[in-house]
Scaffold this motif. Structure first.
Motif, short mmCIF file in Angstrom:
data_model
loop_
_atom_site.label_atom_id
_atom_site.label_comp_id
_atom_site.label_asym_id
_atom_site.label_seq_id
_atom_site.Cartn_x
_atom_site.Cartn_y
_atom_site.Cartn_z
N ALA A 191 0.83 -1.21 0.00
CA ALA A 191 0.00 0.00 0.00
C ALA A 191 0.87 1.26 0.00
CB ALA A 191 -0.93 -0.02 1.22
N ILE A 192 1.96 1.26 0.77
CA ILE A 192 2.87 2.42 0.76
C ILE A 192 3.50 2.61 -0.61
CG2 ILE A 192 5.00 3.35 1.75
CD1 ILE A 192 4.27 1.92 4.36
N GLU A 193 3.92 1.52 -1.24
CA GLU A 193 4.50 1.61 -2.59
C GLU A 193 3.45 2.10 -3.59
OE1 GLU A 193 5.90 -2.32 -3.18
OE2 GLU A 193 7.76 -2.02 -2.01
N ALA A 194 2.20 1.65 -3.43
CA ALA A 194 1.14 2.11 -4.33
C ALA A 194 0.90 3.60 -4.19
CB ALA A 194 -0.15 1.33 -4.04
N ALA A 195 0.96 4.11 -2.96
CA ALA A 195 0.77 5.55 -2.74
C ALA A 195 1.87 6.36 -3.42
CB ALA A 195 0.73 5.85 -1.25
N GLN A 196 3.10 5.85 -3.36
CA GLN A 196 4.21 6.55 -4.02
C GLN A 196 4.08 6.47 -5.54
OE1 GLN A 196 8.19 6.41 -1.77
NE2 GLN A 196 7.30 4.39 -1.32
N SER A 197 3.68 5.33 -6.06
CA SER A 197 3.52 5.18 -7.52
C SER A 197 2.39 6.05 -8.03
CB SER A 197 3.24 3.71 -7.86
OG SER A 197 4.30 2.88 -7.43
N HIS A 198 1.32 6.17 -7.26
CA HIS A 198 0.19 7.00 -7.65
C HIS A 198 0.61 8.46 -7.80
CE1 HIS A 198 -4.32 8.08 -6.90
NE2 HIS A 198 -4.01 8.11 -8.18
N GLY A 199 1.39 8.95 -6.85
CA GLY A 199 2.02 10.26 -6.95
C GLY A 199 1.11 11.46 -6.80
N VAL A 200 -0.10 11.28 -6.24
CA VAL A 200 -1.00 12.43 -6.09
C VAL A 200 -0.95 13.02 -4.68
CG1 VAL A 200 -2.56 11.62 -7.90
CG2 VAL A 200 -2.94 10.90 -5.53
N ALA A 201 -0.68 12.20 -3.69
CA ALA A 201 -0.68 12.67 -2.30
C ALA A 201 0.65 13.32 -1.97
CB ALA A 201 -0.95 11.52 -1.34
N ASP A 202 0.62 14.39 -1.19
CA ASP A 202 1.86 15.01 -0.72
C ASP A 202 2.07 14.80 0.76
OD1 ASP A 202 -0.27 16.58 -0.08
OD2 ASP A 202 0.49 18.41 -0.99
N VAL A 203 1.24 13.98 1.42
CA VAL A 203 1.45 13.53 2.80
C VAL A 203 0.68 12.23 2.96
CG1 VAL A 203 -0.50 14.84 3.74
CG2 VAL A 203 1.39 14.17 5.24
N LEU A 204 1.23 11.29 3.76
CA LEU A 204 0.65 9.96 3.87
C LEU A 204 0.45 9.60 5.34
CD1 LEU A 204 -0.19 7.51 2.10
CD2 LEU A 204 2.10 6.57 2.49
N ILE A 205 -0.81 9.28 5.72
CA ILE A 205 -1.14 8.79 7.06
C ILE A 205 -1.15 7.27 7.03
CG2 ILE A 205 -2.87 8.74 8.90
CD1 ILE A 205 -3.87 11.44 7.93
N ILE A 206 -0.41 6.64 7.97
CA ILE A 206 -0.32 5.18 8.03
C ILE A 206 -0.73 4.75 9.44
CG2 ILE A 206 1.19 3.17 7.77
CD1 ILE A 206 3.07 5.12 6.19
N GLY A 207 -1.76 3.90 9.57
CA GLY A 207 -2.14 3.49 10.92
C GLY A 207 -3.38 2.64 10.98
N ARG A 208 -3.89 2.51 12.21
CA ARG A 208 -5.09 1.73 12.51
C ARG A 208 -5.55 2.10 13.92
NH1 ARG A 208 -5.09 -4.15 14.30
NH2 ARG A 208 -6.49 -3.19 15.82
N GLY A 209 -6.69 1.52 14.33
CA GLY A 209 -7.19 1.77 15.68
C GLY A 209 -6.44 0.95 16.71
N GLY A 210 -6.90 1.02 17.96
CA GLY A 210 -6.20 0.36 19.06
C GLY A 210 -6.36 -1.14 19.04
N GLY A 211 -5.57 -1.82 19.87
CA GLY A 211 -5.60 -3.27 19.98
C GLY A 211 -4.49 -3.75 20.88
#
Length: 453
Positions: A191-211
């Motif tokens: 998913a991180i590589e896809a975000a870089q290949s897409h090239g539209v976002a200029d900031v990326l949030i990576i995460g999930r809820g608690g556990g």
């Protein structure tokens, strides 16, 4: 069966004495132990205590975890769990059962995960992946925001809700991924590589809820950490709750305590933008106004240098207007002073009214009555607290509380003396024993004195 008077057999222990000595031997030989095994026969009666067995392929041991200790455990254990316990070895005297009094319980794999976490943290830190100097700043006004998380989790809902409130004009792209389980690590990297290949976002949030630690473990994997560290765009780690800290938090350019906080950090507040625009507009209007005033002043100076015959007439007219205004103001001032004086006298007259004094006294009486009620209730509360505290203190030192823990008070029936030494009794004496509930009478058949007596 008759027993000869000179019985040469060794003295026999009672069952209670044997169990008591065995308990003492176990508790002094094993101060504290860690044991790992499979949980079996778990029960939780209404008292809140836990009872279960811990077993392996060959043996099992009984365990008891009392309410004061098991209240610290967040996840209720279940049948078949592999667990590690810390506790004290002892013997339950009433049944002669060998058991462990458990003081701490944790999943068996937790220690291994923590060791792996610390080892990877040291490795990546030594490579400089946590250095502040390598972290990229977030854009002040992002044109497009990317989010790497589960499409069905609470995290994406929280992020979108915050962004819709703060700045709905910014587009958001979700790069869906699993965030839990064995496949999640490779999925997050893709998913991180896809975000870089897409090239539209200029900031990326990576995460999930608690556990739990196991649930969040994919964000402690080396592959995910290196993917975040190598991401070309600024990254924000938003994993779990504020108390959850993962390897991803250290390598990301910014750590947010929750997904909602991450959305707050990457998005500008449109209300703040509106305020700034209004402020700049106000400053521009003031600058224009000052410029106009400056031009008017210059025009006035140039006009004053020109001599006009009508100027004297205008000056005389202005002087007359000025005197007329002064006369009007003087009259208004005199009238205002007289009116103020009349109002002051009226107020003094009203202040001397007995009705007003009675109203003031009534108000004061009401305030004092309320204050007295509050003081009485406060005094009663304090006395009640002191009575409760004194009652608890008396209960702690009460002989009945001691009896409730399994002790007893023995008195000689003949004179009521409390028996503290076996030497105070003789064969045939009757003793009265007080228990926590009820009492018993018994006749002494033999007296066993300690060897050092």
């Amino acid at each position: 069966m008759n027993t000869p008077f000179n019985d040469s057999r060794p003295p026999a222990l009672s069952v209670s004495e044997l169990n008591h000595q065995a308990k003492h031997l176990l508790e002094t030989s094993f101060m504290q132990v860690w044991v790992e095994g499979e949980l079996s026969g778990f029960s939780r009666p209404s008292s809140g205590h836990w009872y279960f067995s811990l077993k392996d392929r060959k043996c099992q041991v009984r365990c008891a975890m009392f309410k004061g200790f098991n209240q610290r455990i967040r996840t209720l254990p279940k049948e078949g769990d592999q667990i590690r316990i810390r506790g004290k070895v002892t013997l339950y005297e009433n049944r002669g059962d060998f058991q462990i009094i458990v003081e701490h319980l944790e999943p068996a794999g937790l220690g291994e995960l923590q060791l792996a976490y610390e080892e990877l943290k040291r490795k990546l830190q030594s490579e400089g992946l946590f250095d502040v100097a390598r972290k990229k700043p977030l854009p002040a006004a992002p044109r497009h925001i990317g989010v790497v998380t589960s499409p069905t989790g609470a995290a994406i809902h929280d992020i979108l809700t915050v962004l819709a409130r703060r700045c709905p004009a910014i587009p958001v792209t979700l790069y869906p991924t699993a965030v839990q389980g064995k496949a999640a690590t490779a999925d997050i990297v893709r998913a991180i590589e896809a975000a870089q290949s897409h090239g539209v976002a200029d900031v990326l949030i990576i995460g999930r809820g608690g556990g739990s630690l196991e649930d969040l473990w994919c964000f402690n994997e080396e592959a995910v950490a290196r993917a975040i560290a190598g991401c070309r765009m600024p990254t924000v780690s938003a994993v779990g709750h504020e108390t959850d800290v993962t390897i991803a938090d250290f390598v990301a350019d910014l750590r947010a305590p929750t997904p909602s906080a991450a959305a707050e950090k990457v998005s500008p507040d449109q209300r703040e933008w509106s305020r700034q625009v209004e402020e700049k507009q106000h400053r521009l209007e003031n600058a224009i106004q000052r410029s106009l005033q400056r031009l008017q002043t210059q025009t006035g100076h140039l006009t004053a240098r020109l001599r006009d015959p009508r100027r004297d007439l205008m000056d005389k007219a202005q002087r007359m207007d000025e005197l007329d205004l002064r006369l009007g103001k003087a009259m208004m001032t005199a009238l205002s002073q007289q009116q103020t004086r009349a109002e002051h006298l009226d107020q003094r007259l009203r202040a001397q009214s007995p009705r007003r004094q009675l109203e003031q006294n009534q108000d004061m009486l009401d305030r004092l009555t309320k204050a007295l009620d509050v003081a009485i209730y406060r005094l009663l509360d304090n006395r009640q607290d002191r009575l409760s505290h004194t009652s608890q203190t008396l209960n702690l030192v009460s002989p009945l509380a001691t009896l409730g823990r399994g002790y007893a008070i023995a008195r000689r029936e003949s004179d009521g003396m409390i028996i503290r030494n076996a030497a105070d009794l003789t064969t045939g004496d009757t003793i009265h024993t007080r228990l926590a509930r009820g009492s018993v009478n018994a006749t002494v058949t033999s007296v066993n004195l300690p060897e050092d007596s």
